[in-house]
Design a protein around this motif. Structure first.
Motif, PDB file in Angstrom:
ATOM      1  N   UNK A 468       0.853  -1.184   0.000  1.00  0.00           N
ATOM      2  CA  UNK A 468       0.000   0.000   0.000  1.00  0.00           C
ATOM      3  C   UNK A 468       0.891   1.237   0.000  1.00  0.00           C
ATOM      4  N   UNK A 469       0.844   2.015  -1.061  1.00  0.00           N
ATOM      5  CA  UNK A 469       1.644   3.244  -1.158  1.00  0.00           C
ATOM      6  C   UNK A 469       0.831   4.419  -0.600  1.00  0.00           C
ATOM      7  N   UNK A 470       1.540   5.298   0.117  1.00  0.00           N
ATOM      8  CA  UNK A 470       0.872   6.445   0.732  1.00  0.00           C
ATOM      9  C   UNK A 470       1.661   7.698   0.371  1.00  0.00           C
ATOM     10  N   UNK A 471       1.485   8.217  -0.853  1.00  0.00           N
ATOM     11  CA  UNK A 471       2.313   9.347  -1.300  1.00  0.00           C
ATOM     12  C   UNK A 471       1.932  10.679  -0.665  1.00  0.00           C
ATOM     13  N   UNK A 472       0.686  10.822  -0.237  1.00  0.00           N
ATOM     14  CA  UNK A 472       0.239  12.107   0.308  1.00  0.00           C
ATOM     15  C   UNK A 472       0.688  12.278   1.758  1.00  0.00           C
ATOM     16  N   UNK A 473       0.769  13.523   2.194  1.00  0.00           N
ATOM     17  CA  UNK A 473       1.088  13.820   3.590  1.00  0.00           C
ATOM     18  C   UNK A 473      -0.053  13.328   4.484  1.00  0.00           C
ATOM     19  N   UNK A 474       0.303  12.780   5.630  1.00  0.00           N
ATOM     20  CA  UNK A 474      -0.689  12.217   6.549  1.00  0.00           C
ATOM     21  C   UNK A 474      -1.307  13.338   7.376  1.00  0.00           C
ATOM     22  N   UNK A 475      -2.607  13.414   7.373  1.00  0.00           N
ATOM     23  CA  UNK A 475      -3.298  14.431   8.160  1.00  0.00           C
ATOM     24  C   UNK A 475      -3.136  14.121   9.649  1.00  0.00           C
ATOM     25  N   UNK A 476      -2.756  15.134  10.407  1.00  0.00           N
ATOM     26  CA  UNK A 476      -2.566  14.991  11.852  1.00  0.00           C
ATOM     27  C   UNK A 476      -3.323  16.107  12.553  1.00  0.00           C
ATOM     28  N   UNK A 477      -4.257  15.728  13.418  1.00  0.00           N
ATOM     29  CA  UNK A 477      -5.132  16.705  14.064  1.00  0.00           C
ATOM     30  C   UNK A 477      -4.703  16.953  15.505  1.00  0.00           C
ATOM     31  N   UNK A 478      -4.591  18.235  15.848  1.00  0.00           N
ATOM     32  CA  UNK A 478      -4.162  18.663  17.182  1.00  0.00           C
ATOM     33  C   UNK A 478      -5.069  19.808  17.623  1.00  0.00           C
ATOM     34  N   UNK A 479      -5.340  19.894  18.930  1.00  0.00           N
ATOM     35  CA  UNK A 479      -6.248  20.944  19.422  1.00  0.00           C
ATOM     36  C   UNK A 479      -5.506  22.085  20.118  1.00  0.00           C
ATOM     37  N   UNK A 480      -4.206  22.221  19.846  1.00  0.00           N
ATOM     38  CA  UNK A 480      -3.410  23.296  20.453  1.00  0.00           C
ATOM     39  C   UNK A 480      -2.854  24.205  19.358  1.00  0.00           C
ATOM     40  N   UNK A 481      -3.328  25.437  19.306  1.00  0.00           N
ATOM     41  CA  UNK A 481      -2.837  26.382  18.314  1.00  0.00           C
ATOM     42  C   UNK A 481      -1.361  26.704  18.534  1.00  0.00           C
TER      43      UNK A 481
END
Length: 555
Positions: A468-481
């Motif tokens: 499984x190739x994953x060329x796109x950047x992985x979305x990472x969610x954080x709640x601290x600005x």
């Protein structure tokens, strides 16, 4: 070494052993309880060799075991060299049952007393890899998404196949002694009880798989892949249990036949039960749960008739500062928490609770025991809850990270929590106390982001091994600005210079296109459930978004 010295046990000795040492015949083992028909140890199983000698059936069982070991070339009979010592051995007896409770066979197993081995003489390295649970979930999630077949195979007497490199001697098994006491068994292959047995078996298996053209993954050494043209086969190994998936039925059949020719294998057909995990497949995907294991925990705690709890741990608990009476029997607490740790393999909702409870293994108190029982009451209401690995997943990674600043009231260290999805399927999660004290909430959040970035980097390599190739950047969610600003802007000052290494690591991951951090409000931060005790409303809200499913719940 003379030929006579290298002979195996003569068949006359085996025949004499079986036919001339019968003292009395004991009754058949009792019928097992229907609760655990396949793993029950009968109360009538012999506890010693002397007791087993009273039953001709057990004598035949020992005869068959010795015969199998000889045919396998497990040892040669030789005089014990000077300055060498021979390990002892003992027999272990188990009655095996069919799933309906009928007796399948009587199994006698010869076990070496490996506790008497000396490091550097009888063994060197003992480590043997087993599949990580995250790898298991990712492996199954990909098979569910691609609609691949899933099969399971089990190796009979796996440890007996490994070739032994060290010079190890064993005394003749009880009941098979010779007149010359100087003769011993020189072990040519590994035997149950040896400290290096699992390592020898895994090395043998790896050699066999590579002989078929299978490649070993660097991300997880228990994962193997085979690719030829349009055919792809993935193999996951956990000691002597193998999960096999692939996109071609004929190729799978050929590969399984190859393994059966190399080892004595048991084909368990379609994957349904693996390491205590129940696997159910439907058009929606693969559902993983540990319902039977959960009910065993509730039953052992004596809470089958208790009123269920809506969430596992109280809000604003102060278990870290508990000063109540110490438990008189801490072993029961340790056993319960140990079982909860394994239950968390398919229960992300237990990660935080198990993390808190496992900190008090050394000296559990009454408050800790009551908190553990509350978790059991929560399980009472959701015994069949598990995770759903969706069939319509797009196989893209997505991460969520959060922290609870200075959460530990004793050390003031913060908690990190993360969750990783593969499409809509949860495959990795963790609650872990940070190694150092963070000076601000932003710093604590940054350390949590660093931890999940490491996990995402490893998972990306693991997926590549699985095709499984994953060329796109992985979305990472954080709640601290504040954390997001520090991650995206290369500015160091007094508040961040002491976390410079973490800053560089995350920023390099952003620059290289590995991750793409973005902001999410705290109320919708899925990783929040891994860092603190939530009330029922927020707990249920987040639980519904974690990919957790309860098929037995009322509509």
């Amino acid at each position: 070494m003379g030929k006579g010295m290298r002979d195996k046990f003569p068949s006359v000795l085996l025949r004499d052993f079986v036919t001339h040492t019968v003292v009395a015949e004991s009754p058949s083992p009792a019928t097992p309880s229907p609760q655990h028909p396949s793993v029950i140890i009968s109360s009538n199983d012999p506890k010693s060799f002397k007791e087993a000698m009273k039953d001709v059936s057990w004598q035949k069982s020992m005869h068959e075991e010795i015969r199998a070991l000889e045919e396998n070339g497990t040892w040669t009979l030789e005089p014990l060299p000077k300055r060498k010592h021979a390990l002892g051995s003992q027999w272990v007896y188990r009655t095996k049952y069919f799933s309906n409770g009928d007796i399948e066979r009587l199994k006698s197993r010869l076990v070496v007393l490996g506790n008497h081995q000396e490091a550097g003489i009888d063994y060197h390295e003992t480590f043997s890899p087993v599949a990580k649970m995250t790898t298991v979930r990712a492996f199954l999630a990909i098979a569910a998404s691609k609609n691949w077949e899933l099969h399971q195979m089990d190796v009979h007497n796996a440890f007996l196949h490994g070739d032994l490199e060290e010079e190890v001697y064993m005394k003749l098994p009880p009941g098979f002694e010779r007149s010359d006491p100087n003769f011993v068994c020189r072990l040519r292959k590994s035997l149950y009880g040896l400290k290096q047995a699992s390592r020898c078996w895994f090395a043998k298996l790896v050699t066999t798989l590579k002989g078929y053209g299978v490649l070993q993954s660097y991300s997880d050494y228990s994962l193997f892949t085979y690719t030829k043209g349009n055919v792809q086969i993935n193999v996951l190994v956990y000691v002597d249990d193998l999960i096999i998936s692939g996109n071609d039925s004929a190729a799978l059949k050929t590969f399984k036949a190859y393994l059966s020719d190399c080892f004595k294998m048991k084909d368990l057909s379609v994957l349904k039960y693996f390491l205590g995990i129940e696997v159910a497949r439907s058009s929606a995907g693969l559902f993983l749960c540990q319902r039977k294991y959960t009910l065993d925990i509730v039953s052992e705690a004596g809470l089958l008739g208790a009123k269920p709890c809506g969430f596992p741990i109280e809000q604003n608990h102060r278990l870290g500062l508990a000063n109540g009476e110490l438990l008189s029997n801490p072993e029961s607490y340790r056993r319960l928490v140990g079982r909860l740790i394994y239950l968390a393999v398919t229960r992300p909702d237990l990660a935080y609770s198990v993390h808190i409870l496992s900190q008090f293994m050394q000296e559990p108190r009454i408050e800790h025991w009551e908190a553990a029982l509350r978790v059991v009451r929560y399980l009472k209401g959701t015994p069949g809850q598990g995770i759903l690995l969706c069939a319509d997943s797009d196989l893209s990674l997505q991460g969520w990270c959060d922290s609870d600043w200075a959460a530990c009231p004793v050390t003031r260290r913060s908690l990190s929590g993360w969750l990783v999805f593969l499409g809509q399927s949860p495959i990795s999660w963790k609650t872990k106390k940070q190694h150092t004290v963070s000076r601000s909430s932003a710093e604590a959040e940054y350390r949590a982001m660093t931890a999940v970035t490491c996990e995402l980097k490893w998972l990306k390599g693991l997926l590549l091994s699985l095709g499984v190739h994953h060329p796109k950047a992985i979305k990472l969610f954080c709640d601290s600005q504040s954390t997001l600003h520090m991650a995206k802007n290369p500015v160091f000052h007094e508040r961040t210079k002491h976390i410079e290494v973490d800053c560089h690591f995350v920023r390099d991951a952003i620059t290289d296109g590995l991750i793409a951090p973005s902001y999410v409000p705290t109320v919708t931060q899925l990783a929040d459930i891994f860092t603190k005790a939530l009330g029922k409303k927020q707990f249920d809200y987040l639980l519904a978004k974690l990919g957790i499913f309860e098929p037995h719940a009322p509509t």
